[in-house]
Design a protein around this motif. Structure first.
Motif, short mmCIF file in Angstrom:
data_model
loop_
_atom_site.label_atom_id
_atom_site.label_comp_id
_atom_site.label_asym_id
_atom_site.label_seq_id
_atom_site.Cartn_x
_atom_site.Cartn_y
_atom_site.Cartn_z
N VAL A 49 0.84 -1.21 0.00
CA VAL A 49 0.00 0.00 0.00
C VAL A 49 0.87 1.25 0.00
N THR A 50 1.93 1.24 0.81
CA THR A 50 2.80 2.42 0.90
C THR A 50 3.43 2.75 -0.45
N ILE A 51 3.87 1.73 -1.14
CA ILE A 51 4.56 1.96 -2.42
C ILE A 51 3.57 2.30 -3.53
N SER A 52 2.46 1.55 -3.59
CA SER A 52 1.60 1.70 -4.78
C SER A 52 0.56 2.81 -4.68
N SER A 53 0.07 3.12 -3.46
CA SER A 53 -1.03 4.11 -3.39
C SER A 53 -0.64 5.50 -3.93
N PRO A 54 0.60 6.03 -3.66
CA PRO A 54 0.91 7.34 -4.28
C PRO A 54 0.87 7.28 -5.81
N LEU A 55 1.36 6.15 -6.36
CA LEU A 55 1.35 6.02 -7.82
C LEU A 55 -0.09 5.96 -8.35
N ILE A 56 -0.96 5.22 -7.63
CA ILE A 56 -2.36 5.13 -8.07
C ILE A 56 -2.97 6.53 -8.10
N ALA A 57 -2.71 7.31 -7.03
CA ALA A 57 -3.27 8.67 -6.96
C ALA A 57 -2.77 9.51 -8.13
N VAL A 58 -1.48 9.43 -8.41
CA VAL A 58 -0.91 10.23 -9.51
C VAL A 58 -1.51 9.79 -10.85
N LEU A 59 -1.57 8.47 -11.08
CA LEU A 59 -2.10 7.97 -12.37
C LEU A 59 -3.57 8.33 -12.54
N LEU A 60 -4.32 8.26 -11.44
CA LEU A 60 -5.74 8.63 -11.51
C LEU A 60 -5.89 10.11 -11.86
N ALA A 61 -5.10 10.95 -11.19
CA ALA A 61 -5.16 12.40 -11.46
C ALA A 61 -4.78 12.69 -12.91
N VAL A 62 -3.71 12.06 -13.38
CA VAL A 62 -3.25 12.28 -14.76
C VAL A 62 -4.32 11.81 -15.75
N THR A 63 -4.95 10.67 -15.46
CA THR A 63 -5.97 10.13 -16.37
C THR A 63 -7.19 11.06 -16.43
N ILE A 64 -7.62 11.56 -15.27
CA ILE A 64 -8.77 12.48 -15.27
C ILE A 64 -8.44 13.75 -16.05
N LEU A 65 -7.22 14.25 -15.83
CA LEU A 65 -6.78 15.45 -16.56
C LEU A 65 -6.74 15.18 -18.06
N TYR A 66 -6.23 14.03 -18.44
CA TYR A 66 -6.13 13.61 -19.84
C TYR A 66 -7.54 13.53 -20.45
N TYR A 67 -8.45 12.96 -19.65
CA TYR A 67 -9.85 12.82 -20.09
C TYR A 67 -10.44 14.20 -20.37
N LYS A 68 -10.19 15.10 -19.41
CA LYS A 68 -10.74 16.46 -19.52
C LYS A 68 -10.18 17.18 -20.75
#
Lengths: 428, 119
Positions: free
Chosen positions: A176-195
């Motif tokens: 969780v410690t390693i992957s959750s920051p990456l998930i947050a970043v990828l989610l943010a980037v994907t939403i921005l990309y979508y927009k």
């Protein structure tokens, strides 16, 4: 012929059959296992008893127990309830609903099986998109790739993550410690990309409204929901604290699967009939095959070859391996890629002595995200596309590669940079 | 001695008749099974995919088939030696040959259809 040539031929046949998808992947895995045992025993590479020890019963038991728990929770309609409740409670409309759907797809796939997540998300998305006559192709595809990203949340969220965490003793807290920051970043980037790129193409999206019925109406039996949810939460806690409890995650999963059958009030026959049995069969068959490849010496040769590419620069090694793993996962089932590459990474460690921990993380990230590069590379995307097709919305391979491919490539590059950064900071 | 002189030609005749019968049966079974295997493969290809889309898959199928021929030879050679190996290989390759006639014939027909469609 010598064993190496024979096993090279079996390896080629298996990869060709997996790429072309002529036969079901379970049949391919079982065929590979059967051929490997026959030739391995005949060439005296291993005994028949050793062949069945390659089955890795601990991983298989963990997979089956986790599937039982996921399926039990999904049968209570918890995920449908949660998504409907969230959107209704927030009272949002237009593109905000789409962003919430994308977030839900990521979160759900972290705590539920990908197929269950995609069935729920596709139903929800079509409910919003169909009345406004909007093609849901892009949104469903993005939900599919975010489902792959969400699969990085916990070791139990995806099969590749589960296999590596069990084999290489990566605990839940580290995961969780390693992957959750990456998930947050990828989610943010994907939403921005979508927009930025997808929103303009879907003109009526701002007209979407949240005309949803009462979420409690979706629940067939509240008592079963509460009991199943409590057991599932305790299971997650148990797996997280497995080190401190002194029991393996496999035992904890098996324990809570038994508790779920005993106390949730659900019918075990129904749960067992709905489980994706193809997963343990595929992993089992492929484990024997990879074990035999290892004994034949073929993996050592692949490891030596890959060492030249991966280990020429130790800082970039994880980044390169992540891209290699991602590209392979886009054409072959990611479980098989991971099962083949784990012993290869071990071999690289034996030869070069480099720290392989970042490389295992590269495998986890690459195998999960890379599947989204092609329409058929990952189950969530494939499910999203086939469910959309059933509703009359056709998504072609070319359209997917053109529209969604660059986004997945961006996700892979970000993940590669993230692993490299953690490596440079000394965290991995 | 007289008994052997009477029985030997008779037995030889029976055995040669028996071998002819056996080979005929094996060939007939091979053709029947081969055709059935081909039909199931063809149904899979035709129902699941259309002709043009499936061509690369048919070519991969052809490559897989050839590798299987080599693996079968190896599988027999490791376990069985001598004349028995030859008999087993003959039977196995007979089956493979008959399946191959249909499969490769189908690939050629598919190619012809695509070329005709493009013209």
């Amino acid at each position: 012929m010598d064993p190496l040539t024979t096993f090279s031929l079996i390896f080629i046949v298996t990869i060709l059959l997996l790429i072309s998808e002529i036969e079901h992947k379970v049949i391919v895995a079982l065929l590979a296992a059967v051929l490997s045992i026959y030739f391995g025993v005949s060439y005296n590479l291993f005994t028949i008893e050793e062949a069945f020890q390659m089955l890795d019963i601990e991983t298989l038991l963990f997979i089956v127990s986790s599937l039982i728990l996921f399926e039990s929770l999904s049968e209570t309609k918890f995920f449908e309830f949660l998504s409907t409740y969230t959107i209704k409670k927030l009272g949002v409309k237009g593109s905000t609903i789409v962003y919430i759907l994308l977030i839900l797809a990521t979160v759900f796939s972290g705590i539920a099986e990908n197929t269950i997540t995609m069935i729920i998300m596709t139903t929800m998305t079509l409910n919003f998109f169909k009345p406004q006559k909007i093609n849901p192709g892009i949104t469903l595809s993005v939900e599919g790739i975010l489902s792959n990203v969400g699969g990085l949340l916990l070791p139990i969220s995806s099969i590749p993550g589960l296999i590596i965490s069990i084999k290489k003793n990566i605990g839940v807290s580290e995961f969780v410690t390693i992957s959750s920051p990456l998930i947050a970043v990828l989610l943010a980037v994907t939403i921005l990309y979508y927009k930025l790129f997808y929103l303009k193409e879907q003109k009526n999206i701002e007209k979407i409204k949240s005309d949803l019925k009462d979420p409690w109406e979706l629940i067939p039996d509240r008592s079963i929901l509460y009991k199943s949810l409590i057991i599932f939460i305790f299971f997650l806690l148990g797996v997280t604290l497995s080190d401190k409890l002194g029991f393996s995650p496999t035992y904890i999963a098996l324990f809570f699967a038994t508790v779920m059958f005993l106390f949730s009030g659900q019918n075990p026959n129904e749960i067992l009939s709905k489980i994706s049995w193809e997963v343990p069969f595929f992993v089992g068959g492929f484990s024997i095959f990879v074990g035999a490849l290892d004994k034949s010496g073929l993996l050592k040769i692949i490891g030596d070859d890959l060492e030249g590419i991966v280990a020429f620069n130790t800082t970039l090694s994880s980044f390169i391996l992540l891209l290699i793993c991602g590209l392979f996962s886009s054409v072959i089932a990611n479980v098989s890629v991971v099962l083949i590459l784990i012993p290869v990474v071990d071999e690289i460690h034996k030869v070069t002595g480099i720290n392989t921990h970042p490389l295992y993380w590269a495998l986890i990230f690459g195998s999960n995200i890379g599947g989204g590069l092609t329409l058929f590379g990952s189950i969530p995307v494939l499910m999203a596309v086939s469910l959309a097709e059933r509703e009359g919305f056709h998504i072609t391979s070319g359209f997917y590669m053109k529209k969604i491919g660059p986004l997945v490539l961006l996700q892979l590059i970000i993940s590669g940079l993230y692993v490299t950064l953690l490596q440079l900071l000394g965290i991995l | 001695m007289i008994k052997n002189a009477v029985w030997t030609p008779y037995l030889l005749q029976i055995s040669s008749l028996f071998i002819t019968w056996l080979i005929t049966i094996i060939v007939v079974v091979a053709i029947d099974l081969g055709f059935k295997v081909y039909k199931s493969i063809k149904r899979k290809f035709d129902v699941t995919y259309n002709v043009e889309k499936v061509l690369p898959k048919r070519i991969i199928h052809g490559i897989v088939y050839i590798i299987f021929l080599v693996l079968v030879y190896d599988a027999v050679e490791i376990r069985v030696k001598g004349d028995i190996a030859l008999i087993v290989l003959f039977i196995v390759y007979l089956f493979f040959f008959i399946i191959a006639i249909f499969i490769f014939g189908d690939i050629i027909i598919s190619l012809y259809k695509i070329l005709k469609k493009r013209k």
